[in-house]
Design a protein around this motif. Structure first.
Motif, PDB file in Angstrom:
ATOM      1  N   ARG A  60       3.203  -9.923  -0.499  1.00  0.00           N
ATOM      2  CA  ARG A  60       3.199 -10.313   0.952  1.00  0.00           C
ATOM      3  C   ARG A  60       4.952 -10.393   1.418  1.00  0.00           C
ATOM      4  O   ARG A  60       4.905 -10.974   2.478  1.00  0.00           O
ATOM      5  N   ALA A  78       6.107  -1.339   5.512  1.00  0.00           N
ATOM      6  CA  ALA A  78       5.119  -1.010   5.112  1.00  0.00           C
ATOM      7  C   ALA A  78       5.033   0.713   5.204  1.00  0.00           C
ATOM      8  O   ALA A  78       4.969   1.028   6.268  1.00  0.00           O
ATOM      9  N   ARG A  80       2.719   2.405   0.079  1.00  0.00           N
ATOM     10  CA  ARG A  80       2.039   1.208  -0.240  1.00  0.00           C
ATOM     11  C   ARG A  80       0.675   1.258  -0.837  1.00  0.00           C
ATOM     12  O   ARG A  80       0.124   2.326  -0.291  1.00  0.00           O
ATOM     13  N   LEU A 114      -2.551  -0.550  -1.996  1.00  0.00           N
ATOM     14  CA  LEU A 114      -2.936  -1.898  -1.496  1.00  0.00           C
ATOM     15  C   LEU A 114      -4.458  -2.028  -2.073  1.00  0.00           C
ATOM     16  O   LEU A 114      -5.190  -1.320  -1.588  1.00  0.00           O
ATOM     17  N   ARG A 157       8.441  -5.158  -1.276  1.00  0.00           N
ATOM     18  CA  ARG A 157       8.798  -5.187   0.032  1.00  0.00           C
ATOM     19  C   ARG A 157       8.131  -4.247   0.707  1.00  0.00           C
ATOM     20  O   ARG A 157       7.746  -4.331   2.102  1.00  0.00           O
ATOM     21  N   GLY A 184       4.837  -3.824   0.776  1.00  0.00           N
ATOM     22  CA  GLY A 184       3.501  -4.599   0.687  1.00  0.00           C
ATOM     23  C   GLY A 184       2.447  -4.350  -0.252  1.00  0.00           C
ATOM     24  O   GLY A 184       1.385  -4.213  -0.105  1.00  0.00           O
ATOM     25  N   SER A 185       2.697  -3.375  -1.478  1.00  0.00           N
ATOM     26  CA  SER A 185       1.631  -3.003  -2.364  1.00  0.00           C
ATOM     27  C   SER A 185       1.033  -4.223  -3.020  1.00  0.00           C
ATOM     28  O   SER A 185       1.625  -5.267  -3.030  1.00  0.00           O
TER      29      SER A 185
END
Length: 355
Positions: free
Chosen positions: A53, A58, A103, A105, A287, A289-290
């Protein structure tokens, strides 16, 4: 492990028994001491920073949910472990095109745990050797060397050395002496890695699933050695040329799948690589957001600086800064203590170790 790229420094050694939900947290590093380690019990003061985070743009979010509580099934050496060709700072920094990462996620099983995942942190000097050293050597080095932790290659089809001595009995004996262990897995490597001994590469189209599969292999191995829930396994990604965004994306997708599966089995995730390739890409993934990203970073930068505080210029103060780093600062050193000799890489440790 070979970094792209002397005397060992006696460091403080401190083991913290913690219970945290994500990253490992603990008290500040202690001052210099001669003895390798001592143990303290402690409860984490609160939620830890989540590297996935970290602030940053993103880019092109990709959502790939997987089962949140995936359970994984239980189940004469060269002198050095790392076989990647050396790449200098200048070669990787100059002329390489910028890397853009999408990203990635995934669901993180740690977020659905009823109880926090336990952890054990070691702060002090450590070494890694290509093959698990003889028990007699570990006994000779304990108390005579500056080291209190040792990296061991617990799994992976592309380990450089045989591990005939690495058994549950070996683990039990060296831990009874006081040694802390850093389990490491050597599996598929970056698709763009230079030709060499490690021929099995990550398939970009299957990277997440391949990471999960290798995590399952790693879990079986550490369980077979008698290591407990909360133990980290560090994924060894050898040096690769940086500048190919597709290659970097594949490595990061693999690391995310690896971390998700380890978390699902109740183990922590670590990541070893050069500061100029894998670690730089891991910082970029944070950075972007992965996640979930590894809980600890073991970065190779052979600068002979026994510190974890600067991140070799690749890790900011907000990335893996809270007892979640190991710095490999010197490679292929011939050392002898108590009449026993080994070829080792030197590390400064401030991060999770085996339980």
């Amino acid at each position: 492990m070979r970094y792209l790229g002397p005397a060992a420094l006696t460091a403080a050694s401190l083991v913290l028994l913690l219970a945290t939900d994500q990253a490992v947290v603990g008290m500040p590093t202690a001052g210099p001491a001669a003895a390798p380690a001592r143990v303290l019990a402690r409860t984490a003061p609160g939620p830890a920073r989540d590297p996935a985070r970290a602030p940053g743009p993103a880019l092109d979010p990709v959502f790939d949910p997987a089962p949140a509580a995936q359970q994984l099934p239980a189940q004469a050496a060269p002198a050095v472990a790392h076989q990647a060709a050396a790449l200098t700072e200048g070669r990787t920094a100059a002329g390489a095109p910028p890397v853009r990462l999408r990203r990635r996620l995934l669901d993180d099983p740690l977020r659905s745990r009823r109880e926090p995942l336990p952890a054990e942190v070691f702060t002090g000097a450590g070494f890694d050797a290509c093959s698990a050293p003889p028990v007699e050597t570990m006994r000779a080095w304990w108390g005579t060397s500056p080291y209190g932790a040792v990296g061991i290659y617990t799994s992976g089809r592309q380990r450089a050395c045989g591990q005939s001595r690495l058994t549950a009995d070996w683990v039990r004996e060296v831990r009874e002496m006081g040694w802390q262990l850093i389990p490491t897995h050597v599996g598929r490597q970056a698709p763009c890695m230079a030709a060499g001994g490690k021929t099995q590469r990550i398939d970009p189209a299957q990277a997440v699933q391949q990471g999960r599969e290798e995590a399952a292999e790693a879990v079986r191995a550490v369980q077979g050695l008698g290591l407990r829930v909360g133990t980290p396994v560090y994924l060894d990604v050898e040096a690769y040329p940086r500048g190919d965004s597709a290659c970097s994306q594949a490595v990061m997708d693999f690391a995310v799948g690896w971390t998700q599966a380890l978390h699902g089995a109740g183990f922590r995730s670590g990541f070893y690589s050069s500061t100029n390739s894998g670690v730089a890409d891991l910082a970029a993934a944070a950075r972007a957001g992965s996640g979930p990203l590894p809980d600890a970073v073991w970065y190779a930068n052979w600068d002979d600086r026994a510190t974890t505080t600067d991140g070799a210029g690749r890790l900011g103060d907000d990335l893996w800064a809270d007892h979640a780093r190991i710095h490999q600062h010197h490679g292929n050193a011939q050392e002898s203590y108590g009449g026993a000799a080994l070829a080792v890489d030197r590390n400064q440790v401030d991060g999770p170790v085996a339980r």
